[in-house]
Design a protein around this motif. Structure first.
Motif, PDB file in Angstrom:
ATOM      1  N   GLU A 141     -53.043  23.650  14.866  1.00  0.00           N
ATOM      2  CA  GLU A 141     -53.811  22.431  15.133  1.00  0.00           C
ATOM      3  C   GLU A 141     -52.871  21.271  15.462  1.00  0.00           C
ATOM      4  OE1 GLU A 141     -56.654  19.839  12.341  1.00  0.00           O
ATOM      5  OE2 GLU A 141     -57.452  21.859  12.743  1.00  0.00           O
ATOM      6  N   ALA A 142     -51.721  21.239  14.806  1.00  0.00           N
ATOM      7  CA  ALA A 142     -50.743  20.184  15.077  1.00  0.00           C
ATOM      8  C   ALA A 142     -50.235  20.265  16.510  1.00  0.00           C
ATOM      9  CB  ALA A 142     -49.574  20.289  14.101  1.00  0.00           C
ATOM     10  N   LEU A 143     -49.922  21.474  16.965  1.00  0.00           N
ATOM     11  CA  LEU A 143     -49.420  21.641  18.324  1.00  0.00           C
ATOM     12  C   LEU A 143     -50.460  21.244  19.359  1.00  0.00           C
ATOM     13  CD1 LEU A 143     -47.488  24.963  17.765  1.00  0.00           C
ATOM     14  CD2 LEU A 143     -46.477  22.808  18.537  1.00  0.00           C
ATOM     15  N   ALA A 144     -51.712  21.595  19.092  1.00  0.00           N
ATOM     16  CA  ALA A 144     -52.787  21.208  20.012  1.00  0.00           C
ATOM     17  C   ALA A 144     -52.960  19.697  20.037  1.00  0.00           C
ATOM     18  CB  ALA A 144     -54.093  21.886  19.589  1.00  0.00           C
ATOM     19  N   THR A 145     -52.820  19.056  18.883  1.00  0.00           N
ATOM     20  CA  THR A 145     -52.963  17.601  18.811  1.00  0.00           C
ATOM     21  C   THR A 145     -51.834  16.900  19.545  1.00  0.00           C
ATOM     22  OG1 THR A 145     -54.048  17.824  16.650  1.00  0.00           O
ATOM     23  CG2 THR A 145     -53.186  15.647  17.220  1.00  0.00           C
ATOM     24  N   ILE A 146     -50.623  17.400  19.387  1.00  0.00           N
ATOM     25  CA  ILE A 146     -49.451  16.790  20.032  1.00  0.00           C
ATOM     26  C   ILE A 146     -49.537  16.905  21.549  1.00  0.00           C
ATOM     27  CG2 ILE A 146     -46.965  17.150  20.390  1.00  0.00           C
ATOM     28  CD1 ILE A 146     -46.764  17.607  17.362  1.00  0.00           C
ATOM     29  N   GLN A 147     -50.162  17.983  22.040  1.00  0.00           N
ATOM     30  CA  GLN A 147     -50.328  18.120  23.492  1.00  0.00           C
ATOM     31  C   GLN A 147     -51.162  16.979  24.059  1.00  0.00           C
ATOM     32  OE1 GLN A 147     -48.663  20.319  25.267  1.00  0.00           O
ATOM     33  NE2 GLN A 147     -47.809  21.194  23.396  1.00  0.00           N
ATOM     34  N   GLY A 148     -52.070  16.427  23.216  1.00  0.00           N
ATOM     35  CA  GLY A 148     -52.933  15.344  23.675  1.00  0.00           C
ATOM     36  C   GLY A 148     -52.203  14.030  23.827  1.00  0.00           C
ATOM     37  N   HIS A 149     -51.344  13.712  22.881  1.00  0.00           N
ATOM     38  CA  HIS A 149     -50.535  12.488  22.984  1.00  0.00           C
ATOM     39  C   HIS A 149     -49.360  12.588  22.018  1.00  0.00           C
ATOM     40  CE1 HIS A 149     -51.837  10.720  19.119  1.00  0.00           C
ATOM     41  NE2 HIS A 149     -52.996  11.255  19.380  1.00  0.00           N
ATOM     42  N   PRO A 150     -48.266  11.917  22.319  1.00  0.00           N
ATOM     43  CA  PRO A 150     -47.086  11.998  21.468  1.00  0.00           C
ATOM     44  C   PRO A 150     -47.247  11.154  20.209  1.00  0.00           C
ATOM     45  CG  PRO A 150     -46.686  10.497  23.287  1.00  0.00           C
ATOM     46  CD  PRO A 150     -48.032  11.111  23.534  1.00  0.00           C
ATOM     47  N   PHE A 151     -46.489  11.516  19.184  1.00  0.00           N
ATOM     48  CA  PHE A 151     -46.445  10.758  17.940  1.00  0.00           C
ATOM     49  C   PHE A 151     -45.012  10.284  17.694  1.00  0.00           C
ATOM     50  CE2 PHE A 151     -50.264  13.185  17.465  1.00  0.00           C
ATOM     51  CZ  PHE A 151     -51.104  12.398  16.686  1.00  0.00           C
TER      52      PHE A 151
END
Length: 237
Positions: free
Chosen positions: A40-50
């Motif tokens: 889930e973290a990898l999918a979220t990071i694909q959306g925008h950087p942190f």
């Protein structure tokens, strides 16, 4: 330093811990999002950087170490802090070698976590800027271009290898550096197991920069992991 624009992704399978961290970090000015596992973290990071990722080591699925490596590949400029279990030193080493910047061990105080996150932010911002020619930490001043070191304004002679090791540690001040990372960064990629090389040079450096080499305040030992260069004049915010 304002924290209002800094974003952090909390990756942990414990909902109660995510909620506690979200509340505390939001109150400290962070923009917070959550992920329940590495996928889930990898999918979220694909959306925008942190700016920061707070990542638990022990999770179901791909696990924290693999997730750390993939997050580092996908977001090379993000700061990554691992959450580990006390006394599991292998997890700390593997996390650092997978690309983590630092770690905190459970149970931890929020003040400690916040200080680690702020330190990671400072370093990641410096990395995208031009590297400074001169660094000053405590009573030490090092000129990276001219390869000179002063302690209390007195020039200290260093061998080329001593200088390279000290410069690398000072540039990464405040962060744990594993034995393998230090050996490969200073001696070359074919090194990694020659711990006595590293220990010998650390002993020599301590004799030259420490007021009391037997009780160092600059080059601190991280048991079973490596070393951490410490600014003795720094105070935890």
């Amino acid at each position: 330093m304002s924290l209002q624009q800094n974003s952090v992704l909390i990756v942990d399978d414990e909902a109660s811990l995510r909620k506690t961290l979200r509340t505390s970090l939001t109150a400290s000015g962070f923009a917070v999002e959550e992920a329940r596992n590495g996928e889930e973290a990898l999918a979220t990071i694909q959306g925008h950087p942190f700016d920061l990722v707070l990542l638990d080591v022990n999770m179901p699925g791909i696990g924290g170490i693999v997730a750390c490596r993939r997050i580092r590949e996908a977001s090379p400029h993000a700061g990554i802090v691992m959450i580990t279990v006390r006394d599991f030193d292998d997890d700390k080493v593997r996390g650092l070698e997978a690309g983590a910047d630092d770690y905190v061990t459970k149970p931890f105080k929020f003040r400690e976590l916040r200080a680690r996150l702020q330190a990671v932010l400072r370093r990641t911002r410096l990395q995208v800027e031009t590297e400074p020619r001169v660094l000053e930490i405590g009573n030490l001043k090092i000129d990276l271009e001219r390869r000179l070191l002063w302690r209390d304004n007195e020039e200290i002679h260093l061998s080329p290898r001593e200088f390279d090791l000290l410069a690398f540690m000072m540039k990464n001040s405040g962060f744990p550096l594993t034995h393998v990372k230090l050996l490969r960064s200073i001696w070359g990629p074919e090194y990694g197991g020659e711990l006595e090389y590293l220990r010998s040079y650390v002993r020599m450096l301590r004799k030259k920069i420490e007021s009391d080499p037997e009780n160092p305040t600059y080059i601190l030992t991280e048991p079973w992991i490596g070393y951490r260069f410490h600014d003795p004049s720094a105070t935890e915010s």
